[in-house]
Design a protein around this motif. Structure first.
Motif, mmCIF file in Angstrom:
data_model
loop_
_atom_site.group_PDB
_atom_site.id
_atom_site.type_symbol
_atom_site.label_atom_id
_atom_site.label_comp_id
_atom_site.label_asym_id
_atom_site.label_seq_id
_atom_site.Cartn_x
_atom_site.Cartn_y
_atom_site.Cartn_z
ATOM 1 N N MET A 1 9.137 21.145 103.953
ATOM 2 C CA MET A 1 9.706 22.400 103.459
ATOM 3 C C MET A 1 9.448 23.610 104.045
ATOM 4 S SD MET A 1 12.392 21.783 101.431
ATOM 5 C CE MET A 1 12.530 22.973 100.084
ATOM 6 N N PHE A 5 10.167 27.612 103.654
ATOM 7 C CA PHE A 5 9.430 28.462 103.265
ATOM 8 C C PHE A 5 9.069 29.762 103.902
ATOM 9 C CE2 PHE A 5 5.449 30.230 101.677
ATOM 10 C CZ PHE A 5 5.762 30.272 100.227
ATOM 11 N N LEU A 10 15.086 29.161 100.111
ATOM 12 C CA LEU A 10 14.988 28.328 99.176
ATOM 13 C C LEU A 10 16.294 27.455 98.686
ATOM 14 C CD1 LEU A 10 12.876 26.483 97.266
ATOM 15 C CD2 LEU A 10 13.331 28.099 95.521
ATOM 16 N N ILE A 12 18.402 24.732 96.785
ATOM 17 C CA ILE A 12 18.095 24.145 95.663
ATOM 18 C C ILE A 12 19.373 23.553 95.092
ATOM 19 C CG2 ILE A 12 16.470 25.764 94.500
ATOM 20 C CD1 ILE A 12 18.888 27.087 92.835
ATOM 21 N N THR A 322 13.957 20.754 95.221
ATOM 22 C CA THR A 322 14.025 21.853 94.305
ATOM 23 C C THR A 322 15.247 21.548 93.426
ATOM 24 O OG1 THR A 322 13.260 22.849 96.298
ATOM 25 C CG2 THR A 322 13.270 24.187 94.333
#
Ligand code: ZN
Length: 326
Positions: A1, A5, A10, A12, A322
């Protein structure tokens, strides 16, 4: 990831008591912490800042997202959703090619040539990363370079022969040139309008018979359709859903599809690119991170694995851990 990042993106997934919500949401901008939900269902408990609806196919969940005032889609997609579901679209619309401001973010829109109204969304986050969400794509020629690419993977398995194809326009024209009555099986939204355009481009100017939903969508979304009539009317060419094809009294019948599990002869006309097209799109967009997100099943995993092998950083949605419980 880490690449994601570093890009300030991000991805999700939301999980409810009934399981994962479809598709991906992207969280970005550290200060305001914005969330754009892509092609996902309307949420009662937790609203994203925007529901981006790439197009009106049912597996992109516009049926429920269209009821939110946070929905964003093209004018044609909104019209298609209203025709398909008989409800009023509650969100914002744009002309494809326009830039719209969503919560202070300028979001550009690009055609993907998949269905009428289908588009990709593109914006820059506060880390300066350019994010592109493709939706389903038939032709990537208009899509820009980006840093983070969120791409469909409908035909994303390089090892599957069914993911390698080209449209067979020649077979379509040959079938149409036969003087006998002919019926083409095509899904009501997307394929049916493509079929009408191909019939007209082939030089047939007579009436085309269509089922009520396909006809309403075609008349509501297309110009220069020529005369469209009921399926029962006297006409040589008919276009209707694959489910209605067996019941028609027509000399010749074809299903327009890349699939091979129909009883009737098929002609390969797809609303998608094959796997080579998808890989070519990734090269063209030149991202430093890729998320493959649609459809369910193993193809997003296969495409991500192939991209990883060829030097890209790629993750399938299924590999994104996530998860927010709502
Ligand atoms: Zn689609």
């Amino acid at each position: 990831m880490k690449p994601l990042f570093d890009l300030g993106v991000l991805p999700i997934r939301h999980r409810t008591s009934r399981g994962f919500k479809p598709h991906v949401s992207l969280v970005f901008n550290s200060e305001k912490r914005l969330t754009f939900a892509v092609d996902t269902t309307n949420s009662r408990s937790q609203q994203p800042d925007a529901y981006l609806i790439t197009h009106a196919h049912s597996d992109h969940h516009g049926k429920s997202a269209m009821l939110s005032d946070r929905a964003v889609c093209s004018q044609e997609t909104a019209r298609a959703l209203e025709i398909l579901y008989g409800k009023e679209y509650a969100g914002r619309t744009f002309k494809i090619g326009e830039t719209i401001n969503i919560c202070g973010v300028d979001v550009k829109t690009y055609p993907t040539h998949h269905t009428i109204g289908a588009c990709a969304f593109y914006w820059e986050n506060d880390a300066g990363s350019k994010i592109l969400v493709t939706g389903d794509v038939k032709d990537a020629k208009d899509l820009p370079k980006c840093d983070c690419l969120v791409t469909e993977a409908n035909y994303g398995d390089p090892d599957d022969p069914r993911c390698h194809f080209e449209d067979d326009i020649g077979a379509f024209r040959e079938a149409l040139s036969d003087p006998e009555d002919i019926a083409f099986g095509a899904y009501a939204f997307g394929k049916a309008q493509r079929a009408v355009r191909l019939v007209r481009e082939s030089g047939y100017s007579g009436d085309i018979g269509m089922d009520p939903v396909s006809r309403a969508l075609t008349e509501g979304l297309m110009e220069n359709t020529g005369t469209l009539v009921d399926l029962e009317s006297d006409c040589r060419v008919r276009i209707t859903t694959p489910g209605e094809i067996p019941g028609l009294q027509t000399a010749k019948k074809f299903i327009l599809t890349g699939r091979r599990d129909y009883k009737f002869p098929t002609i390969n006309i797809s609303d998608h690119m094959d796997v080579n097209g998808l890989i070519g799109m990734v090269k063209q967009c030149a991202p430093s991170a890729v998320i493959t997100y649609h459809p369910g099943g193993h193809r997003p995993l296969k495409l991500a694995a192939h991209l990883n092998k060829t030097g890209y950083y790629a993750r399938a949605l299924e590999e994104i851990n996530t998860v927010i419980e709502i």
